[in-house]
Structures are given as structure tokens and as C-alpha cells.
Design an enzyme around this catalytic site. Structure first.
Site, PDB file in Angstrom:
ATOM      1  CG  ASP A  27      -2.130   0.919   0.988  1.00  0.00           C
ATOM      2  OD1 ASP A  27      -2.879   0.666   0.032  1.00  0.00           O
ATOM      3  OD2 ASP A  27      -2.312   1.890   1.751  1.00  0.00           O
ATOM      4  CG  HIS A  52       7.499   4.933  -2.533  1.00  0.00           C
ATOM      5  ND1 HIS A  52       7.830   5.453  -3.756  1.00  0.00           N
ATOM      6  CD2 HIS A  52       6.168   4.655  -2.607  1.00  0.00           C
ATOM      7  CE1 HIS A  52       6.751   5.500  -4.527  1.00  0.00           C
ATOM      8  NE2 HIS A  52       5.736   5.009  -3.852  1.00  0.00           N
TER       9      HIS A  52
END
Length: 198
Positions: free
Chosen positions: A72, A182
């Protein structure tokens, strides 16, 4: 060597390719819910990336019995109280394009002096014995306009300036962005942990 099956809580073929490439050297075959004949769209009701990632990985493990992982991710802007955060993909309301969402963020931030922002990604993994998560983060700055010239990037990349590159994420090829992203950081931590799993 027999490949071990890992279920990935996603519907994205683009992400599946990336994950298969990363996990194959470790002896894993990555399968998507649709490969297993499962309709999969759990409601993401948590307020954190970690919480929403676990909703997906736990549900997929429950449905399939295979070790499952999920990610996520999104962008957070401290000057906006951390918005859009977990709402990154639906910021500004339903039906907006990526460009409209990014422009909505620019509008909300206005002339704010503090333009710090960061992308986060949380990868979670669940099996019979483990429920673990790993977070990657990349810090940058929100620009004052939307980059309409560049052909790279998606989502908020056209307004996200990354100081070490001296460019926006939309101005570098995906292969270059992926060296610092990320998601890459979170996956590196996950793969390091997974490689020690007996």
C-alpha cells in the site's frame, strides 16, 4: 528447485511483472488473485498504509491458504496534515484523473512555504506463522506547478521534485526512479527478510 507460490494482493499486471522479477531469484512464483480464480477487492478501511496493506495480505492468505503479500502506498504532505496519505488514489473525490488529483493537491497547498512531501510504501506478508511489514520512504518537495512536458512518471510524479536527482520524478525514466523509490526500499527490506525464512 521447486518454486514456492506467493500470492500477491493486486490486480496490476505491471506490478506483477515487477514482483515476479524480484522474487523469482529467491525461488518464488508470484500469482495474482485472478490466476487463482478469486474475485478480490477488500475494502481498505484503515487510516495507515500498514493497516491497509495488512487488510489485503491477511484476506488473500485467508482465501487461498498461500503465503500472501501486499503493498500500500501514497504520498503525504506534512503541511496538509499528512494528506493525501492513504487517500492518494482517490484524493479530491471519485472520477478525477491523476492530473486532476495532483492539481487538487497543488491548489490545497497554495503558496505554503513548507512544501516537503514524501512517498511511502508498506509491504506486508502473512503466512501461518508470520505477519510482518516493511516500510520504504522517499523524501522530496512539492513543486508550484504541474509538469506537462515530461513523458515519464504517473500519479503525483509531475509535481514531486527529488533533490538528489535535481529533477522531478516525471523527468527521469522509470528504471532510474526505481533505483531510489519507496517501493524498492520496502521490497529490499522484505526480500532480505524473506531470504532468511526457512
Amino acid at each position: 528447485m521447486t518454486k514456492r507460490t506467493l500470492a500477491f494482493a493486486s490486480g496490476s499486471l505491471h506490478k506483477w511483472k515487477e514482483m515476479q522479477m524480484l522474487l523469482s531469484p529467491y525461488g518464488y512464483e508470484v500469482v495474482l488473485p485472478k490466476d487463482l480464480g478469486i474475485t478480490f477487492s477488500p475494502e481498505e478501511t484503515e487510516k495507515t498504509f500498514t493497516g491497509n496493506s495488512f487488510i489485503k495480505s491477511k484476506e488473500l492468505y485467508r482465501l487461498t491458504g498461500f503465503p500472501a503479500f501486499a503493498d500500500d502506498s501514497g504520498i503525504s504532505v506534512p503541511a496538509l496534515g499528512g494528506e493525501p496519505g492513504v487517500y492518494s488514489a482517490r484524493y479530491g473525490g471519485p472520477g478525477l484523473t491523476d492530473k486532476e488529483r495532483a492539481e487538487f493537491l497543488l491548489q490545497k497547498l497554495g503558496e505554503s512555504v513548507n512544501r516537503e512531501a514524501y512517498y511511502s510504501c508498506v509491504v506486508s506478508y502473512v503466512d501461518a506463522d508470520n505477519a510482518v511489514s516493511f516500510e520504504g520512504r522517499v523524501d522530496g518537495v512539492i513543486c508550484k506547478d504541474y509538469d506537462v512536458e515530461s513523458k515519464y512518471g504517473f500519479g503525483y510524479d509531475p509535481i514531486f521534485y527529488f533533490p538528489p536527482f535535481g529533477k522531478r520524478f516525471s523527468q527521469v525514466p522509470e528504471s532510474e526512479k526505481n533505483t531510489v523509490s519507496h517501493r524498492k526500499k520496502a521490497m529490499e527490506l522484505f526480500l532480505d527478510w524473506l531470504s532468511n525464512l526457512k
